[in-house]
Design a protein around this motif. Structure first.
Motif, PDB file in Angstrom:
ATOM      1  N   GLU A 292       0.815  -1.201   0.000  1.00  0.00           N
ATOM      2  CA  GLU A 292       0.000   0.000   0.000  1.00  0.00           C
ATOM      3  C   GLU A 292       0.859   1.264   0.000  1.00  0.00           C
ATOM      4  O   GLU A 292       1.983   1.276   0.508  1.00  0.00           O
ATOM      5  N   SER A 293       0.297   2.315  -0.572  1.00  0.00           N
ATOM      6  CA  SER A 293       0.927   3.630  -0.580  1.00  0.00           C
ATOM      7  C   SER A 293       0.152   4.575   0.325  1.00  0.00           C
ATOM      8  O   SER A 293      -1.006   4.303   0.669  1.00  0.00           O
ATOM      9  N   PRO A 294       0.753   5.688   0.743  1.00  0.00           N
ATOM     10  CA  PRO A 294      -0.010   6.700   1.470  1.00  0.00           C
ATOM     11  C   PRO A 294      -1.206   7.167   0.647  1.00  0.00           C
ATOM     12  O   PRO A 294      -1.202   7.086  -0.584  1.00  0.00           O
ATOM     13  N   ALA A 295      -2.235   7.641   1.319  1.00  0.00           N
ATOM     14  CA  ALA A 295      -3.420   8.153   0.619  1.00  0.00           C
ATOM     15  C   ALA A 295      -3.017   9.307  -0.303  1.00  0.00           C
ATOM     16  O   ALA A 295      -2.058  10.038  -0.021  1.00  0.00           O
ATOM     17  N   PRO A 296      -3.732   9.479  -1.424  1.00  0.00           N
ATOM     18  CA  PRO A 296      -3.426  10.600  -2.315  1.00  0.00           C
ATOM     19  C   PRO A 296      -3.465  11.925  -1.560  1.00  0.00           C
ATOM     20  O   PRO A 296      -4.345  12.153  -0.730  1.00  0.00           O
ATOM     21  N   ARG A 297      -2.521  12.810  -1.912  1.00  0.00           N
ATOM     22  CA  ARG A 297      -2.413  14.056  -1.164  1.00  0.00           C
ATOM     23  C   ARG A 297      -1.550  15.062  -1.915  1.00  0.00           C
ATOM     24  O   ARG A 297      -0.803  14.725  -2.820  1.00  0.00           O
ATOM     25  N   ALA A 298      -1.654  16.308  -1.473  1.00  0.00           N
ATOM     26  CA  ALA A 298      -0.779  17.392  -1.921  1.00  0.00           C
ATOM     27  C   ALA A 298      -0.350  18.168  -0.687  1.00  0.00           C
ATOM     28  O   ALA A 298      -0.882  17.971   0.406  1.00  0.00           O
ATOM     29  N   GLY A 299       0.628  19.029  -0.842  1.00  0.00           N
ATOM     30  CA  GLY A 299       1.054  19.886   0.256  1.00  0.00           C
ATOM     31  C   GLY A 299       1.773  19.173   1.374  1.00  0.00           C
ATOM     32  O   GLY A 299       1.903  19.714   2.476  1.00  0.00           O
ATOM     33  N   MET A 300       2.271  17.948   1.123  1.00  0.00           N
ATOM     34  CA  MET A 300       3.021  17.222   2.141  1.00  0.00           C
ATOM     35  C   MET A 300       4.496  17.599   2.051  1.00  0.00           C
ATOM     36  O   MET A 300       4.904  18.374   1.210  1.00  0.00           O
TER      37      MET A 300
ATOM     38  N   SER B  90      -2.597  17.400   2.374  1.00  0.00           N
ATOM     39  CA  SER B  90      -4.044  17.560   2.294  1.00  0.00           C
ATOM     40  C   SER B  90      -4.633  16.591   1.282  1.00  0.00           C
ATOM     41  O   SER B  90      -4.090  16.393   0.204  1.00  0.00           O
ATOM     42  N   GLY B  91      -5.764  15.983   1.659  1.00  0.00           N
ATOM     43  CA  GLY B  91      -6.469  15.056   0.795  1.00  0.00           C
ATOM     44  C   GLY B  91      -7.740  15.676   0.247  1.00  0.00           C
ATOM     45  O   GLY B  91      -7.895  16.905   0.236  1.00  0.00           O
ATOM     46  N   PRO B  92      -8.684  14.858  -0.199  1.00  0.00           N
ATOM     47  CA  PRO B  92      -9.945  15.370  -0.742  1.00  0.00           C
ATOM     48  C   PRO B  92     -10.718  16.172   0.290  1.00  0.00           C
ATOM     49  O   PRO B  92     -10.626  15.936   1.498  1.00  0.00           O
ATOM     50  N   HIS B  93     -11.482  17.153  -0.205  1.00  0.00           N
ATOM     51  CA  HIS B  93     -12.359  17.979   0.634  1.00  0.00           C
ATOM     52  C   HIS B  93     -11.571  18.723   1.718  1.00  0.00           C
ATOM     53  O   HIS B  93     -12.092  18.969   2.813  1.00  0.00           O
ATOM     54  N   ALA B  94     -10.328  19.077   1.408  1.00  0.00           N
ATOM     55  CA  ALA B  94      -9.464  19.864   2.297  1.00  0.00           C
ATOM     56  C   ALA B  94      -9.144  19.136   3.592  1.00  0.00           C
ATOM     57  O   ALA B  94      -8.711  19.749   4.569  1.00  0.00           O
ATOM     58  N   TYR B  95      -9.344  17.814   3.629  1.00  0.00           N
ATOM     59  CA  TYR B  95      -8.966  17.032   4.803  1.00  0.00           C
ATOM     60  C   TYR B  95      -7.449  16.936   4.868  1.00  0.00           C
ATOM     61  O   TYR B  95      -6.790  16.629   3.871  1.00  0.00           O
ATOM     62  N   CYS B  96      -6.879  17.195   6.041  1.00  0.00           N
ATOM     63  CA  CYS B  96      -5.424  17.135   6.195  1.00  0.00           C
ATOM     64  C   CYS B  96      -5.017  15.915   7.021  1.00  0.00           C
ATOM     65  O   CYS B  96      -5.796  15.387   7.816  1.00  0.00           O
TER      66      CYS B  96
END
Length: 205
Positions: free
Chosen positions: A108-116, A131-137
């Motif tokens: 498995e990989s980390p959940a999709p995200r940006a800003g890490m 941050s993931g979908p719906h601005a969840y961090c």
């Protein structure tokens, strides 16, 4: 003073990232306000000559981070945002051959995200937050081992009361000093942070 150099300079961009390998700086462009980009620029700090390399097959991925592995001459790009969704793919750029390839991750990989943020620590990549979908961090910690091509989830806090995880965040900085990672600031929605956490990657037994 503005640096003057020859070759192909990066165009306008933000959310870009940079790292160094030997005497060269590598800049992976983020976005220019209209598109998400996939060009990697190399600046030779001795000759001040710039070069540009693109991900093969034309993927227009906005990958967030680049980390140089000192012993292998590689740069890795993980995750980010492509204009419609967050990503968790991993690409490697082989500096000696100037070629890109996608890493086939085992498990498995980390959940999709940006800003890490990612840092190279003793030939492993440490990833925190984003941050993931719906601005969840996230406030999770992962390591990636290039030898096994696998991620490991490392939120194993033995004393959570006295040694809590940092709060979830994105857009923070993470800097390696000796064997300690310093996680500074970031934000979660409208909450902008100014705290500092230290992760000792080589604690005493």
């Amino acid at each position: 003073a503005e640096l003057l150099f020859t070759g192909v300079p990066p165009g306008p961009c933000n959310m870009h990232t940079a790292d160094c390998y030997e005497d060269k700086i590598y800049v992976f462009r983020g976005g220019d306000g209209r598109d998400y980009l996939n060009d990697l620029h190399e600046l030779n700090t001795q000759s001040f000559i710039g070069e540009v390399y693109k991900i093969s097959k034309g993927e227009d991925h906005h990958q967030e981070l680049i980390i140089a592995q000192d012993n292998q001459g590689q740069a890795l790009i993980f995750g980010g945002w492509d204009g419609s969704k967050r990503l968790n793919d991993l690409f490697v750029f082989q500096i000696s051959t100037f070629t890109w390839s996608q890493v086939e991750v085992v498990g498995e990989s980390p959940a999709p995200r940006a800003g890490m943020e990612l840092c190279n620590v003793s030939d492993k990549l440490y990833l925190f937050g984003g941050s993931g979908p719906h601005a969840y961090c996230f406030n999770d910690l992962y390591t990636f081992d290039p030898k096994s091509s696998s991620w490991e989830h490392c939120n194993n806090i033995l004393d959570a009361e006295n040694n809590p995880n940092p709060n979830a965040r994105a857009g923070h900085s993470m800097t390696l000093v000796d064997c300690k990672l310093y996680i500074i600031g970031g934000s979660y929605g409208q909450d902008y942070l100014k705290d500092v956490y230290i992760l000792d990657t080589d604690p005493c037994p």
